[in-house]
Design a protein around this motif. Structure first.
Motif, PDB file in Angstrom:
ATOM      1  N   VAL A 157     -15.824 -29.567 -31.029  1.00 35.51           N
ATOM      2  CA  VAL A 157     -14.426 -29.984 -31.183  1.00 35.51           C
ATOM      3  C   VAL A 157     -13.486 -28.814 -31.454  1.00 35.51           C
ATOM      4  N   ARG A 158     -14.016 -27.643 -31.629  1.00 33.85           N
ATOM      5  CA  ARG A 158     -13.176 -26.462 -31.841  1.00 33.85           C
ATOM      6  C   ARG A 158     -13.926 -25.246 -31.317  1.00 33.85           C
ATOM      7  N   ILE A 159     -13.261 -24.467 -30.484  1.00 28.15           N
ATOM      8  CA  ILE A 159     -13.790 -23.189 -30.022  1.00 28.15           C
ATOM      9  C   ILE A 159     -12.765 -22.123 -30.378  1.00 28.15           C
ATOM     10  N   TRP A 160     -13.199 -21.121 -31.136  1.00 27.44           N
ATOM     11  CA  TRP A 160     -12.318 -20.013 -31.515  1.00 27.44           C
ATOM     12  C   TRP A 160     -12.971 -18.710 -31.088  1.00 27.44           C
ATOM     13  N   MET A 161     -12.167 -17.797 -30.551  1.00 23.17           N
ATOM     14  CA  MET A 161     -12.672 -16.492 -30.143  1.00 23.17           C
ATOM     15  C   MET A 161     -11.587 -15.450 -30.304  1.00 23.17           C
ATOM     16  N   THR A 162     -12.006 -14.212 -30.473  1.00 20.25           N
ATOM     17  CA  THR A 162     -11.075 -13.097 -30.397  1.00 20.25           C
ATOM     18  C   THR A 162     -11.823 -11.857 -29.931  1.00 20.25           C
ATOM     19  N   GLN A 163     -11.055 -10.892 -29.480  1.00 20.30           N
ATOM     20  CA  GLN A 163     -11.619  -9.687 -28.890  1.00 20.30           C
ATOM     21  C   GLN A 163     -10.605  -8.570 -29.058  1.00 20.30           C
ATOM     22  N   GLY A 164     -11.090  -7.348 -29.250  1.00 21.50           N
ATOM     23  CA  GLY A 164     -10.161  -6.236 -29.348  1.00 21.50           C
ATOM     24  C   GLY A 164     -10.715  -5.058 -30.116  1.00 21.50           C
ATOM     25  N   PRO A 165     -10.128  -3.882 -29.905  1.00 22.91           N
ATOM     26  CA  PRO A 165     -10.591  -2.653 -30.559  1.00 22.91           C
ATOM     27  C   PRO A 165      -9.840  -2.385 -31.872  1.00 22.91           C
ATOM     28  N   GLY A 166      -9.951  -3.272 -32.841  1.00 23.04           N
ATOM     29  CA  GLY A 166      -9.223  -3.106 -34.093  1.00 23.04           C
ATOM     30  C   GLY A 166      -7.921  -3.866 -34.136  1.00 23.04           C
ATOM     31  N   VAL A 167      -7.383  -4.243 -32.987  1.00 22.91           N
ATOM     32  CA  VAL A 167      -6.237  -5.147 -32.863  1.00 22.91           C
ATOM     33  C   VAL A 167      -6.598  -6.151 -31.774  1.00 22.91           C
ATOM     34  N   SER A 168      -5.961  -7.299 -31.808  1.00 20.70           N
ATOM     35  CA  SER A 168      -6.315  -8.310 -30.816  1.00 20.70           C
ATOM     36  C   SER A 168      -5.893  -7.855 -29.425  1.00 20.70           C
ATOM     37  N   ALA A 169      -6.723  -8.195 -28.450  1.00 24.43           N
ATOM     38  CA  ALA A 169      -6.446  -7.875 -27.050  1.00 24.43           C
ATOM     39  C   ALA A 169      -6.689  -9.129 -26.223  1.00 24.43           C
ATOM     40  N   PRO A 170      -6.111  -9.210 -25.034  1.00 23.46           N
ATOM     41  CA  PRO A 170      -6.394 -10.364 -24.180  1.00 23.46           C
ATOM     42  C   PRO A 170      -7.895 -10.483 -23.922  1.00 23.46           C
ATOM     43  N   LEU A 171      -8.393 -11.706 -23.909  1.00 25.52           N
ATOM     44  CA  LEU A 171      -9.799 -11.910 -23.594  1.00 25.52           C
ATOM     45  C   LEU A 171     -10.093 -11.405 -22.187  1.00 25.52           C
ATOM     46  N   ASP A 172     -11.257 -10.841 -22.020  1.00 29.21           N
ATOM     47  CA  ASP A 172     -11.647 -10.224 -20.754  1.00 29.21           C
ATOM     48  C   ASP A 172     -11.917 -11.303 -19.708  1.00 29.21           C
ATOM     49  N   PRO A 173     -11.149 -11.352 -18.614  1.00 33.87           N
ATOM     50  CA  PRO A 173     -11.377 -12.382 -17.590  1.00 33.87           C
ATOM     51  C   PRO A 173     -12.684 -12.197 -16.838  1.00 33.87           C
ATOM     52  N   ALA A 174     -13.335 -11.032 -16.990  1.00 31.24           N
ATOM     53  CA  ALA A 174     -14.630 -10.831 -16.342  1.00 31.24           C
ATOM     54  C   ALA A 174     -15.752 -11.572 -17.069  1.00 31.24           C
ATOM     55  N   ILE A 175     -15.494 -12.025 -18.291  1.00 29.78           N
ATOM     56  CA  ILE A 175     -16.471 -12.816 -19.035  1.00 29.78           C
ATOM     57  C   ILE A 175     -16.239 -14.290 -18.724  1.00 29.78           C
ATOM     58  N   ARG A 176     -17.298 -14.975 -18.368  1.00 37.97           N
ATOM     59  CA  ARG A 176     -17.202 -16.401 -18.079  1.00 37.97           C
ATOM     60  C   ARG A 176     -17.905 -17.199 -19.171  1.00 37.97           C
TER      61      ARG A 176
END
Length: 751
Positions: A157-176
């Motif tokens: 019921v909840r999916i949370w994710m984040t990505q980045g080099p010390g600051v948030s960055a857009p999620l990588d579209p190459a990851i499915r």
């Protein structure tokens, strides 16, 4: 000898499992996703239906293949068919939809657990993300990294994710991200990660999904993904990426009334409610409404209104000055018990907010009114009061108020609303910050927290993980990855303050003393956390429990006194007498036992180890049998298994008196903290009325190196009248104490 042929050995034959890598047990299938990453929702011919036609065929599919070929399988199948078909007429919505109806929200149904699978460090270290050489995957197969797996009925019921080099960055579209349901080889969801949150792909659109720009560093989806026979989520192309993730999910005792996700579900009711955040989400006329203006001097208490008989407080709006919000306390009494005694600014998540908190059920609206639309039922009566806790001589506070009451009697299994607040001027490191501790039965609705650093501007204090222990379990059912992640942000809320219907971080400031203070809120609505006997929630003080902090918190919840489940019987495999009394035996080859010392997850980074004896066998065939007793032939039943997580443990089917009753899910390996507990709620119709329960636990075939292990089996059942007990007072908040202990140390109401 242990039962039939298990000898106590110094060591148990094992094969190094690492993080549970194994060969695929699925036939390869090509996902039906177009080259643009469009969402594929499967063949309509294989979708679940909820009509009466075809119920028998659908119920048969719930029985695992192993059950259909076992001796006595006809009786097992017949029992399950009867349970599933009879339950198909139940009118209650699935638990993740209860928040859509103010009459359903306070109810406390059985057979539901809400848990969290996250990328937290298995040894309690500070690095709560998957990365190259230090993955948080369950296993890798066919070029996919499996990060979530459940074997029975439930819903993510909840999916949370984040990505980045010390600051948030857009999620990588190459990851499915791929989601397979009910054992299907073809994924029902196959999307680039950004498409799950950026609003481009229905149904993953606002106000049910937000990306890092809107959710201040975090990407989150609240689109429910239900399933009847299991769910597997995997990533493609993430093996070398730094990625933080959380999956909040329901684990159900039975699949009654659950339709597997198709992507075509009607979510208009949820979207409509969320679109009304800041106003009454249920604007129907209420039979009793009151308005007025109150003036309070320091030390004074003013009764705004009260009701005798059954009903619910459905609307509460208060408007006062900023200083008034901080010094006035809201006091709510239901059925003669003071359940709320909390400062206004904290209760409504509005303390020194630079962005108005605008949650669905509480906050501050465009007219400046603090509002609560949380349904607050009662059976005998209710009163609403304000207390002026200001210093003597302070100016009189003015409050404009509006109240709305429902006269409809609540359902018999409804909990009473409560809120508990806590203030810590300086919380010492090395012990977790208490958030909520209750006995009885209920569900946790949400949290507001103001967390401050001590003598530093560093925001590293936000690295602490929340840990929630349910119903006396030593293993945390919820283990997070950081404060901002708990509130659906990321990287210290690096996109600034914000407010959304489910969550927000409306305040960030630097004090005159040079300390950093962050405040955030989150409502647990589709992911309200049920407990049947006790709940203990706490927050790690810094990345490894190493930092002092300042804190103010408010936890909102429903509860009733007395447990719904109590320990009824216990099999300890280390004790010969216990094995004999419970008729323990195994039918597996290669079974052996091992004595070892280790720890549970969720404790301090450095903690003493405790001894245990685990018995197990390779997951190549066979199982174990034993008998447990319950004091009553009615009510819910739960089986708790303590196990050794040195190697991965495969899913295991559970039979009760010859009837398939559920499945223990796959358990990932954790060689650092080997002790673990997992709970399985058993379908009442499958258990039957017998007080003596004959169990058989049969692991499903596993990969090389996997083993089924058990240290103890504990049966929890409905209590007798003499065991009903009472709820722990709301000030029972000592961090690190055993479940169900009491100690003063908080402010709030009393049950």
């Amino acid at each position: 000898m242990l039962g039939h042929g298990i000898s106590l050995l110094v060591s148990l034959q094992r094969v190094d499992l690492g993080h549970g890598r194994r060969k695929s047990r699925r036939s390869p299938g090509r996902p039906r996703a177009d080259e643009t990453g469009a969402l594929w929702f499967g063949d309509p011919s294989v979708q679940s239906t909820e009509g009466n036609n075809g119920q028998a065929e659908k119920a048969l599919k719930e029985v695992p293949e192993s059950a259909r070929t076992r001796r006595g399988s006809l009786r097992a199948i017949a029992g399950l068919l009867a349970a599933l078909v009879s339950g198909s007429t139940a009118a209650a919505p699935p638990p993740w939809e209860a928040w859509l109806d103010p009459r359903e929200m306070p109810r406390l149904p059985a057979g539901d657990q809400v848990l969290l699978r996250s990328s937290h460090c298995p040894d309690g270290c500070r690095f709560d993300r998957t990365s190259e050489g230090d993955t948080r995957f369950l296993r890798s197969e066919n070029g996919e990294a499996v990060i979530f797996e459940e074997a029975g009925a439930g819903a993510v019921v909840r999916i949370w994710m984040t990505q980045g080099p010390g600051v948030s960055a857009p999620l990588d579209p190459a990851i499915r991200l791929r989601v397979r349901l009910d054992g299907e080889a073809v994924p029902r969801i196959d999307l680039p990660l950004p498409a799950l949150f950026d609003g481009s792909t229905p149904p993953f659109t606002p106000p049910l999904a937000f990306d890092r720009r809107t959710s201040s560093g975090g990407n989150v989806s609240y689109v429910p993904i239900p399933y009847r026979r299991g769910c597997t989520i995997s990533l493609v192309g993430a093996e070398r990426e730094r990625l933080w993730f959380q999956f909040s999910f329901h684990r159900l005792a039975q699949p009654d009334g659950i339709a597997t996700f198709t992507g075509r579900e009607d979510l208009s009711a949820a979207r409509a409610l969320l679109g009304r955040a800041g106003s009454d989400p249920w604007p129907e006329s209420l039979p009793r409404t009151r308005t007025g203006t109150a003036f309070l001097a320091p030390g004074a208490t003013v009764r705004l209104d009260g009701v005798t008989g059954a009903g619910a407080l459905r609307r509460l709006r208060l408007r006062t000055s900023e200083r008034g919000m901080e010094r006035l306390r809201l006091r709510l009494t239901f059925d003669g018990a003071l359940r709320v005694d909390v400062p206004l600014a904290d209760f409504f998540a509005a303390r020194r907010a630079s962005v108005a908190p605008r949650a669905l059920l509480l906050g501050r609206d465009a007219e400046g009114f603090l509002y609560s639309y949380i349904p607050m039922p009662f059976f005998a009566g209710a009163t609403v009061e304000l207390l002026d806790a200001g210093a003597p001589g302070a100016q009189t506070a003015r409050v404009d108020w509006q109240l709305g009451w429902s006269a409809e009697a609540p359902a018999a299994d409804s909990g009473l609303f409560g809120a508990v607040s806590r203030v810590e001027g300086e919380h010492a490191p090395a012990r977790d910050l208490p958030l909520l501790a209750l006995q009885g039965r209920g569900k946790w609705l949400g949290l507001w927290a103001e967390i401050g650093s001590v003598r530093t501007l560093s925001r590293e204090i936000l690295e602490g993980d929340e840990r929630v222990f349910l119903d006396g379990s030593r293993h945390p059912g919820i283990y997070g990855t950081g404060v901002e992640d708990l509130f659906n942000g990321g990287f210290y809320f690096d996109q600034g303050p914000f407010a959304l219907p489910f969550h927000g971080a409306p305040a960030h400031r630097i004090t005159a003393a040079g300390e950093d203070v962050t405040a955030a809120y989150r409502l647990f609505l589709s992911d309200a956390i049920p407990f049947r006997s006790a709940l203990r929630a706490r927050l790690e003080a810094g990345p490894t429990g190493n930092l002092p902090l300042r804190a103010r918190t408010v936890a909102w919840y429903y509860s009733r006194p007395g447990p719904a489940l109590v320990p009824a019987d216990r099999l300890d495999l280390a004790e010969e007498t216990s094995r004999r009394e419970h008729a323990y035996e195994t039918t597996a080859s290669g079974a052996a036992c091992v004595a070892f010392t280790s720890r549970f997850e969720g404790g301090p980074l450095v903690a003493p180890e405790e001894p245990a004896t685990s018995c197990g066998f390779p997951a190549l065939g066979g199982g174990e049998r034993f008998v447990l007793h319950r004091p009553s032939s009615k009510g819910a039943v739960r089986l708790r298994r303590r196990l050794d997580a040195l190697t991965a443990n495969p899913a295991a089917d559970v039979y009760v008196n010859g009837v398939w009753a559920g499945v223990f899910p796959f358990q990932e390996a954790n060689p650092f903290r080997r002790l673990r507990e997992v709970d399985l709620d058993l379908a009442p119709a499958a258990v039957g009325p017998q007080p003596e329960l004959r169990f058989e636990v049969v692991p499903r075939p596993g990969a090389p190196g996997e083993a089924h292990t058990a240290i103890t089996y504990e049966l929890w059942a409905a209590p007798s009248s003499s065991e009903a007990g009472r709820e722990v007072p709301l000030n029972a908040m000592e961090a690190g104490s055993p479940p169900c202990s009491t100690r003063s140390g908080s402010t709030g109401g009393a049950p």
